[in-house]
Structure formats: C-alpha cells, structure tokens
Design a protein around this motif. Structure first.
Motif, PDB file in Angstrom:
ATOM      1  N   ILE A 159     -10.267   0.076  -7.735  1.00 13.18           N
ATOM      2  CA  ILE A 159      -9.601   0.401  -6.602  1.00 13.18           C
ATOM      3  C   ILE A 159     -11.123   0.942  -6.123  1.00 13.18           C
ATOM      4  N   LEU A 160     -11.399   0.856  -4.813  1.00 18.22           N
ATOM      5  CA  LEU A 160     -12.525   2.178  -4.573  1.00 18.22           C
ATOM      6  C   LEU A 160     -11.931   2.898  -3.488  1.00 18.22           C
ATOM      7  N   GLY A 161     -11.304   4.386  -4.374  1.00 15.87           N
ATOM      8  CA  GLY A 161     -10.354   5.038  -3.540  1.00 15.87           C
ATOM      9  C   GLY A 161      -9.469   4.763  -2.439  1.00 15.87           C
ATOM     10  N   LYS A 162     -10.184   4.383  -0.809  1.00 13.93           N
ATOM     11  CA  LYS A 162      -8.791   3.751  -0.049  1.00 13.93           C
ATOM     12  C   LYS A 162      -9.210   2.399  -0.207  1.00 13.93           C
ATOM     13  N   LYS A 163     -10.513   2.000  -0.612  1.00 15.71           N
ATOM     14  CA  LYS A 163     -10.693   0.911  -0.320  1.00 15.71           C
ATOM     15  C   LYS A 163      -9.912  -0.028  -1.524  1.00 15.71           C
ATOM     16  N   ILE A 164      -9.064  -0.902  -1.733  1.00 15.53           N
ATOM     17  CA  ILE A 164      -9.169  -1.908  -2.633  1.00 15.53           C
ATOM     18  C   ILE A 164     -10.101  -3.571  -2.327  1.00 15.53           C
ATOM     19  N   ASN A 165     -10.546  -4.340  -3.550  1.00 20.34           N
ATOM     20  CA  ASN A 165     -11.574  -5.843  -3.571  1.00 20.34           C
ATOM     21  C   ASN A 165     -11.480  -6.120  -5.215  1.00 20.34           C
ATOM     22  N   ALA A 166     -11.434  -7.457  -5.258  1.00 21.63           N
ATOM     23  CA  ALA A 166     -11.138  -7.971  -6.243  1.00 21.63           C
ATOM     24  C   ALA A 166     -12.673  -8.826  -6.976  1.00 21.63           C
ATOM     25  N   ASN A 167     -14.240  -7.822  -6.549  1.00 17.28           N
ATOM     26  CA  ASN A 167     -14.600  -8.184  -7.062  1.00 17.28           C
ATOM     27  C   ASN A 167     -15.735  -8.276  -7.885  1.00 17.28           C
ATOM     28  N   GLY A 168     -14.881  -7.013  -8.958  1.00 19.98           N
ATOM     29  CA  GLY A 168     -15.638  -5.989  -9.962  1.00 19.98           C
ATOM     30  C   GLY A 168     -15.614  -6.518 -10.839  1.00 19.98           C
TER      31      GLY A 168
END
Length: 192
Positions: free
Chosen positions: A49-58
C-alpha cells in the motif's frame, strides 16, 4: 408435540445469527490485530500500500508490504491497513481498488475465504462477489472483473521477513526408548 420441538432444536441453523452479527459490528467484540504480508499468486510478489495506490509488486520484507490486518467483528471480516502508509485497502462502487486513510466505511471491509488450494481470497463485504485481485503486472483488477476461481484473487498470508510463524516455533520430536534413556543419562554425566 415433544418430538417436533426436539427436531426443531436439533436442526438449528446459525446462518441467521452469523449474518446478523457480521452485519452490525459492535464495540464489545474483541478485535484482533495481526501483521503479515499478502503474497500474490499471479505476480509472485507481495501486496503493498503506497498511500492511495495499491499494487502487488512488493518484495519480501519491504516496509510497504507489511500489512496490519484488523478483524472487524464476529466472523472473518477484516480491514487491511499498510503499516507504513496508514492507508486501508478499499473498493469503490465501480470496483476500483484504492487506499484510504479512514477505513471505517464498509467499502474497506473484506471477508476472508479459505480455498481448497491453501490460498485465501478476499471478497468485498459491501459488494458481494467482487474480489480483491491483481493482474500479472501487479496492477489492481476491478472487482467486477474478478471471481473466486481466478488466480488473480488468490493470496497467501506470510509472516514478515525475519519473523517466525508462531506455529513453526513449536517443534515436535518423537520420544523413543533411546531418547528417554539419553535424557536420563545427561543429568548424571554433568555431575561427574
């Protein structure tokens, strides 16, 4: 008369009770908070979770991939918050996955579904049959485009890097006559 009362009691259906208690969260229920990472089956990476942006690349152990999972109430209703960003994963009425600082709305509540393949799927509590999912590039998929059977909606809970799973801490050993004998001899050998 007595038989009909007994038959009604033996076939008690708790679905009504569970639905009522999961629909209306209360302040008396004990809320659990856990910290773990969500491993995405499609990307091979972790949800972040990068603030308002969410992805599955962590990456494994990334500070943005650490998730604080709060149980909402009775049942498997959860809220997922980024430990670093303090934003919750939410699903809008259009099915878009976004991060919000306030996770009290029903849009930010998900229900855990445990699948036969040992993965977990997260369905929106507000928008039934809309799942949290990510494509192969790690971008969020719209909830209306996901189903439980798609790999894009399959996740595995993993402990943060460097922390042991509480279940792994307990190592079971078999006790045989030989190990019992060895245990009895060890204290005596220290005395000599």
């Amino acid at each position: 008369m007595r038989e009909s009362v007994e038959s009604q009691q033996s076939s008690a259906d708790f679905r009504f009770y569970i639905e009522n208690h999961t629909r209306n969260p209360d302040d008396l229920s004990r809320k659990q908070v856990r910290i773990y990472q969500l491993y995405s089956k499609t990307t091979g990476k972790h949800v972040q979770i990068l603030g308002k942006k969410i992805n599955a690349n962590g990456d494994d152990g990334d500070k943005n991939a650490l998730l604080v999972v709060e149980t909402e109430t009775f049942g498997s209703h959860i809220r997922i918050k980024g430990k670093e960003s303090e934003h919750y994963i939410c699903m809008t009425e259009k099915g878009k996955i976004v991060g919000r600082p306030d996770g009290r709305k029903q849009e930010c509540v998900f229900v855990e579904e445990f699948l036969e393949n040992n993965y977990t799927a997260l369905v929106s509590a507000k928008y039934k049959e809309w799942y949290l999912g990510f494509n192969s590039k790690g971008r969020p998929k719209k909830g209306s485009k996901t189903t439980q059977r798609q790999q894009e909606a399959h996740f595995m809970k993993r402990p943060p890097k460097g922390r042991l799973d509480p279940l792994e801490e307990f190592r079971f050993t078999t006790v045989t006559k030989r190990t019992r004998r060895a245990r009895r001899l060890k204290p005596n050998s220290k005395r000599n």
